[in-house]
Design a protein around this motif. Structure first.
Motif, PDB file in Angstrom:
ATOM      1  N   LYS A  24       0.832  -1.212   0.000  1.00  0.00           N
ATOM      2  CA  LYS A  24       0.000   0.000   0.000  1.00  0.00           C
ATOM      3  C   LYS A  24       0.867   1.263   0.000  1.00  0.00           C
ATOM      4  CE  LYS A  24      -1.999  -1.326   3.880  1.00  0.00           C
ATOM      5  NZ  LYS A  24      -1.453  -2.682   4.102  1.00  0.00           N
ATOM      6  N   THR A  25       1.838   1.286   0.939  1.00  0.00           N
ATOM      7  CA  THR A  25       2.684   2.470   1.070  1.00  0.00           C
ATOM      8  C   THR A  25       3.525   2.668  -0.192  1.00  0.00           C
ATOM      9  OG1 THR A  25       2.841   1.859   3.370  1.00  0.00           O
ATOM     10  CG2 THR A  25       4.333   3.574   2.625  1.00  0.00           C
ATOM     11  N   LYS A  26       4.062   1.563  -0.663  1.00  0.00           N
ATOM     12  CA  LYS A  26       4.928   1.609  -1.842  1.00  0.00           C
ATOM     13  C   LYS A  26       4.135   2.106  -3.068  1.00  0.00           C
ATOM     14  CE  LYS A  26       8.940   0.234  -3.473  1.00  0.00           C
ATOM     15  NZ  LYS A  26      10.152   0.850  -3.004  1.00  0.00           N
ATOM     16  N   ASP A 139       5.482  -7.853 -10.758  1.00  0.00           N
ATOM     17  CA  ASP A 139       6.885  -8.060 -11.166  1.00  0.00           C
ATOM     18  C   ASP A 139       7.473  -9.304 -10.516  1.00  0.00           C
ATOM     19  OD1 ASP A 139       8.687  -6.781  -8.653  1.00  0.00           O
ATOM     20  OD2 ASP A 139       6.618  -6.119  -8.805  1.00  0.00           O
ATOM     21  N   ALA A 205       4.265  -1.839  -7.726  1.00  0.00           N
ATOM     22  CA  ALA A 205       4.698  -0.604  -7.088  1.00  0.00           C
ATOM     23  C   ALA A 205       6.199  -0.428  -7.272  1.00  0.00           C
ATOM     24  CB  ALA A 205       4.338  -0.623  -5.609  1.00  0.00           C
TER      25      ALA A 205
HETATM   26  N1  LIG Z   1       8.422  -6.953  -5.852  1.00  0.00           N
HETATM   27  C1  LIG Z   1       7.565  -6.071  -5.356  1.00  0.00           C
HETATM   28  N2  LIG Z   1       7.636  -5.736  -4.077  1.00  0.00           N
HETATM   29  C2  LIG Z   1       6.776  -4.838  -3.588  1.00  0.00           C
HETATM   30  C3  LIG Z   1       5.786  -4.246  -4.395  1.00  0.00           C
HETATM   31  N3  LIG Z   1       5.058  -3.410  -3.644  1.00  0.00           N
HETATM   32  C4  LIG Z   1       5.578  -3.469  -2.410  1.00  0.00           C
HETATM   33  N4  LIG Z   1       6.610  -4.326  -2.370  1.00  0.00           N
HETATM   34  C5  LIG Z   1       7.436  -4.672  -1.213  1.00  0.00           C
HETATM   35  O1  LIG Z   1       6.614  -5.264  -0.233  1.00  0.00           O
HETATM   36  C6  LIG Z   1       6.978  -4.830   1.072  1.00  0.00           C
HETATM   37  C7  LIG Z   1       5.800  -4.191   1.752  1.00  0.00           C
HETATM   38  O2  LIG Z   1       5.435  -2.986   1.078  1.00  0.00           O
HETATM   39  P1  LIG Z   1       4.706  -1.790   1.808  1.00  0.00           P
HETATM   40  O3  LIG Z   1       4.417  -0.749   0.812  1.00  0.00           O
HETATM   41  O4  LIG Z   1       5.430  -1.403   3.044  1.00  0.00           O
HETATM   42  O5  LIG Z   1       3.383  -2.542   2.218  1.00  0.00           O
HETATM   43  P2  LIG Z   1       2.154  -1.980   3.062  1.00  0.00           P
HETATM   44  O6  LIG Z   1       0.966  -2.648   2.508  1.00  0.00           O
HETATM   45  O7  LIG Z   1       2.170  -0.510   3.102  1.00  0.00           O
HETATM   46  O8  LIG Z   1       2.491  -2.594   4.462  1.00  0.00           O
HETATM   47  P3  LIG Z   1       1.969  -2.088   5.905  1.00  0.00           P
HETATM   48  O9  LIG Z   1       2.199  -0.612   5.969  1.00  0.00           O
HETATM   49  O10 LIG Z   1       2.831  -2.871   6.844  1.00  0.00           O
HETATM   50  O11 LIG Z   1       0.537  -2.475   5.978  1.00  0.00           O
HETATM   51  C8  LIG Z   1       8.152  -3.902   0.876  1.00  0.00           C
HETATM   52  O12 LIG Z   1       9.337  -4.623   1.076  1.00  0.00           O
HETATM   53  C9  LIG Z   1       8.023  -3.440  -0.556  1.00  0.00           C
HETATM   54  O13 LIG Z   1       9.243  -3.094  -1.110  1.00  0.00           O
HETATM   55  C10 LIG Z   1       5.732  -4.625  -5.790  1.00  0.00           C
HETATM   56  O14 LIG Z   1       4.917  -4.198  -6.578  1.00  0.00           O
HETATM   57  N5  LIG Z   1       6.649  -5.540  -6.199  1.00  0.00           N
END
Ligand SMILES: Nc1nc2c(ncn2[C@@H]2O[C@H](COP(=O)(O)OP(=O)(O)OP(=O)(O)O)[C@@H](O)[C@H]2O)c(=O)[nH]1
Length: 610
Positions: A24-26, A139, A205
C-alpha cells in the motif's frame, strides 16, 4: 447554496486498504514519485494526510495508455489519503456513512486474499464504498520482464507465454477467492458491468507498471459513475482524521475537507472525549512545497481553503478532540447549542449500542470511526457491550471493565482495536483477572473472544458439574434388593431420562397421619454397575434387565432404610432443585434434549419445586 452541476465536480477522495505488506505504502509512493522527479511541475501537491493529483498530472501519467485513456478528465483531480489502512478509511465518515468516494483494495498477486483483505472488504461493504482491486507485485511473477511505468496490457503482451500463463492462473485463483466472499471480479479491461463486477488492476509498485491503468480507472469510475456525489456544493463536510501534538503549535487536528470552505478565524465545533469543543481556527496549514525547503517554516498558512483537501488546523482547546469526529462551522445564523449536540450525536449514537442490562464486554478503539466499525461488528455477532472508550487504555478503563467480574465473568474482557494499552493498565488487568485482547483486525478480536468464552463455559461446566442434576425416573426391579441401608444397593430400571453417577435420588411419600407430602432423599448414586461393569451413565431403555446402583448418604444425613423409608413399588426421582435447574440452563444446555426439559417440568411438579 451554489448551483450544482455535473461540470463543476470536486475532486474525489480515495483511500488505500489491504493486508499488511501488500504494498500500500509503496504504491502511494510510486504514484507520488512524479512530484519528486518533476519538481512538482505536474502540480501534484503534498497536503496534510493526503496527496493531491490535479487533472493535468493524471493526464500526463496516463499518456502511455494511448487510446485506452479516459477521453476527458472532468474531475479537477484526485485526493488520495496518505495513511493506508482502516484508520483513515473508518475515520472518513459522517453519520455512519463513508466520505471516501472510492477505495483501492491492494492484494498481493502472489498471496491472494489474506485476513486483512477480508476485513477491508467487510468495511467497504458496511460503508457501501465502491472499490477497485490493485493486484500488486506483478513483477514477482517468475521471469517477468519489466518495462517501467508502462501500461499493463502492453507489458503483459510482451511477456513470455509461461509468464502470461502464470498471470492468468493467479488471476483465476483470485477470482475464485473473491467469489467465495460473494464478489464477482474481473480484469478491469474486460469489465463490461461495473455495478456487478469488481475491477482487478494488475500493478507493480516497484516498476510502476499498471499504475497509469489504475489512475485512469479511478478517474473513469468516479466521473462516470458518481458524479452526483462529486458535484460541488458549498455545504461544509469535514472530518477529523488525526489529532496530533506539534511542537510550537500545541494540539492540532488534521482534517479532510470534503465539501465547502474553511476560513481562518472560523468558529468550529468538534466532538471531544469530555463533551463538545467549540474553538476558533487560528491557522489553516498545508506543508511547504518541496522546492521551498529553504523557507524556515514547515507550513504554508492559508486565509481560506476549498474542498477537497487535507489541511491541518491549529486552534486552542483541541486536546480532547476525537479522531473521526465531524467538524462543523458555526456561522452567524447558526445556533451553537444545536451544532454542539449534532457533533456529539455520533458519540451518543454509539452509546446506544451499550447493553441496557449492563452486561457485556468493554470495547475500546483508537478513533470514533474505528469504534463504530467494531461496534457494528459486535452487534451482528450478538456480543453485548457494557462500556466504550476512545484512545489508549488506561487504569481507569480497566477499573470500569472490572465491574463485570462480579456480574458476568465471561464478559470481564476488554476488546481493544488498534489502541495501545499502557503498562499500568496491563498490570492492573492482570491483577484483577480482566482479559485484555488487542488486535488490528476486528475479527481476530472476535475470534479470541469466542475462544475465551468457550474456555469459560467449559470451566463453568466443570465447576458446576457437581451441582447439575439431570432428570430421571427409576423403578426397582422386583426383588432386586441387595443391601437395605448404608449403603443402599438395589437393582433398577431407568424409566425416563438418564441416570448418572452423582445424582441425588429421592422418593415421594404421603405422611399417613398428617396427609402431607414428604420427600425422602435417599442419598447420591455413587456407582452404577451393568453386567458387572461399572459405568457413569445409563439412559432410558439401556438397562434392559436392570442395573445395580449404590446409593450413599452424607455423614450428616440419617441413613434411609428399605421397607421403612422406601419400598419396591416406589418411583425414584433425581432430586432436582431450583438451583440445579439454573445450573443446567446456564452450562449444560447442549447436554439436554427436549424430552429432558419436559421431564424437568414434570419433576418440578412432583417434587414441588417453584
Ligand atoms: N516486488 C515487489 N515488491 C513490492 C511491491 N510493492 C511493495 N513491495 C514490497 O513489499 C513490502 C511491503 O510494502 P509496503 O508498501 O510497506 O506494504 P504496506 O501494505 O504498506 O504494508 P503495511 O504498511 O505494513 O501495511 C516492501 O518490502 C516493498 O518493497 C511490488 O509491486 N513488487
Amino acid at each position: 447554496m451554489a448551483a450544482r452541476s455535473k461540470d463543476d465536480l470536486r475532486s474525489p477522495i480515495c483511500c488505500i486498504l489491504g493486508h499488511v505488506d501488500t504494498g500500500k505504502t509503496k504504491l502511494l509512493d510510486k504514484i507520488r514519485q512524479t512530484n519528486v522527479q518533476e519538481g512538482e511541475a505536474g502540480g501534484i501537491t503534498q497536503q496534510i494526510g493526503a496527496t493531491y493529483f490535479p487533472a493535468d498530472a493524471i493526464v500526463k501519467k496516463t499518456a502511455v495508455l494511448g487510446p485506452d485513456r479516459a477521453e476527458e478528465v472532468k474531475v479537477p483531480g484526485l485526493l488520495v489519503i496518505d495513511t493506508p489502512g482502516h484508520e483513515s478509511f473508518t475515520n472518513l465518515r459522517t453519520r455512519g456513512s463513508s466520505l471516501c468516494n472510492i477505495a483501492i483494495l491492494v492484494v498481493d498477486i502472489m498471496h491472494g486474499l489474506e485476513p486483512q483483505t477480508l476485513e477491508s472488504i467487510r468495511l467497504l461493504r458496511d460503508r457501501k464504498t465502491p472499490f477497485i482491486v490493485a493486484l500488486n507485485k506483478i513483477d514477482r511473477l517468475f521471469d517477468w520482464k519489466a518495462i517501467p511505468d508502462n501500461s499493463f496490457q502492453d507489458s503483459l503482451a510482451k511477456q513470455k507465454p509461461s509468464v502470461q500463463d502464470e498471470f492468468q492462473r493467479r488471476v483465476e485463483q483470485t477470482q475464485v477467492a473473491f467469489a467465495e466472499q460473494g464478489l464477482n471480479s474481473t480484469l478491469y479491461y474486460k469489465n463490461k458491468n461495473f455495478a456487478k463486477y469488481v475491477s482487478l488492476v494488475p500493478t507493480s509498485a516497484h516498476t510502476g507498471e499498471g499504475i497509469p491503468d489504475m489512475l485512469n480507472l479511478l478517474v473513469n469510475l468516479t466521473q462516470s459513475r458518481m458524479s452526483d456525489k462529486l458535484m460541488y456544493i458549498t455545504e461544509l463536510e469535514c472530518t477529523v482524521l488525526e489529532v496530533k501534538v506539534i511542537e510550537g503549535l500545541g494540539t492540532t487536528i488534521d482534517v479532510v475537507l470534503v465539501n465547502g470552505w474553511l476560513h481562518e478565524g472560523d468558529k468550529i465545533v468538534v466532538c471531544g472525549l469530555n463533551g463538545p469543543i467549540v474553538t476558533q481556527v487560528r491557522a489553516l496549514l498545508t506543508p511547504q512545497p518541496m522546492r521551498e525547503l529553504r523557507i524556515k517554516s514547515q507550513y504554508v498558512h492559508h486565509k481560506s481553503v476549498k474542498a477537497a483537501l487535507g489541511v491541518k488546523i491549529s486552534a486552542p482547546d483541541l486536546e480532547k478532540a476525537i479522531a473521526g469526529s465531524r467538524l462543523l462551522v458555526c456561522g452567524p445564523d447558526d445556533d451553537e447549542e444545536d451544532l454542539k449536540e449534532e457533533v456529539m450525536s455520533d458519540l451518543t449514537n454509539l452509546m446506544s449500542s451499550i447493553d441496557r442490562s449492563g452486561h457485556g464486554v468493554w470495547v475500546q478503539a483508537s478513533t470514533l470511526g474505528a469504534l463504530e466499525a467494531l461496534l457494528e461488528f459486535l452487534k451482528t455477532s450478538k456480543i453485548p457491550v457494557s462500556g466504550i472508550n476512545i484512545g489508549p487504555v488506561h487504569r481507569k478503563d480497566v477499573v470500569k471493565a472490572s465491574v463485570m467480574l462480579e456480574k458476568a465473568r465471561e464478559y470481564a474482557v476488554m476488546l481493544c482495536f488498534d489502541v495501545k494499552v499502557d503498562k499500568e493498565a496491563e498490570e492492573m488487568a492482570e491483577e484483577l483477572g480482566i482479559r485484555v485482547f488487542t488486535a488490528d483486525i476486528i475479527y481476530h478480536l472476535f475470534d479470541r473472544y469466542v475462544e475465551y468464552n468457550a474456555a469459560i463455559t467449559e470451566q463453568k461446566r466443570k465447576d458446576q458439574a457437581p451441582s447439575a442434576v439431570f432428570p430421571c425416573v427409576l423403578k426397582m426391579v422386583p426383588g432386586a434388593i441387595f443391601n437395605k441401608k448404608d449403603p443402599i444397593i438395589i437393582g433398577v430400571d431407568v424409566v425416563e431420562g438418564a441416570l448418572r453417577v452423582g445424582t441425588p435420588i429421592c422418593v415421594v411419600k404421603t405422611n399417613s397421619e398428617t396427609g402431607a407430602r414428604e420427600i425422602n432423599t435417599l442419598g447420591k448414586v455413587t456407582s452404577i454397575e451393568m453386567n458387572h461393569k461399572s459405568i457413569d451413565i445409563v439412559k432410558k431403555g439401556q438397562a434392559g434387565g436392570g442395573v445395580a446402583i449404590k446409593i450413599e448418604c452424607a455423614v450428616y444425613e440419617t441413613p434411609k432404610t428399605y421397607g421403612r423409608h422406601f419400598e419396591e413399588t416406589d418411583e425414584f426421582y433425581s432430586k432436582i432443585t431450583r438451583q440445579s435447574i439454573d445450573v443446567l440452563k446456564q452450562s449444560f444446555r447442549n447436554d439436554m434434549s427436549k424430552e429432558d426439559w419436559a421431564l424437568i417440568v414434570k419433576l418440578k411438579k412432583t417434587l414441588g419445586v417453584d
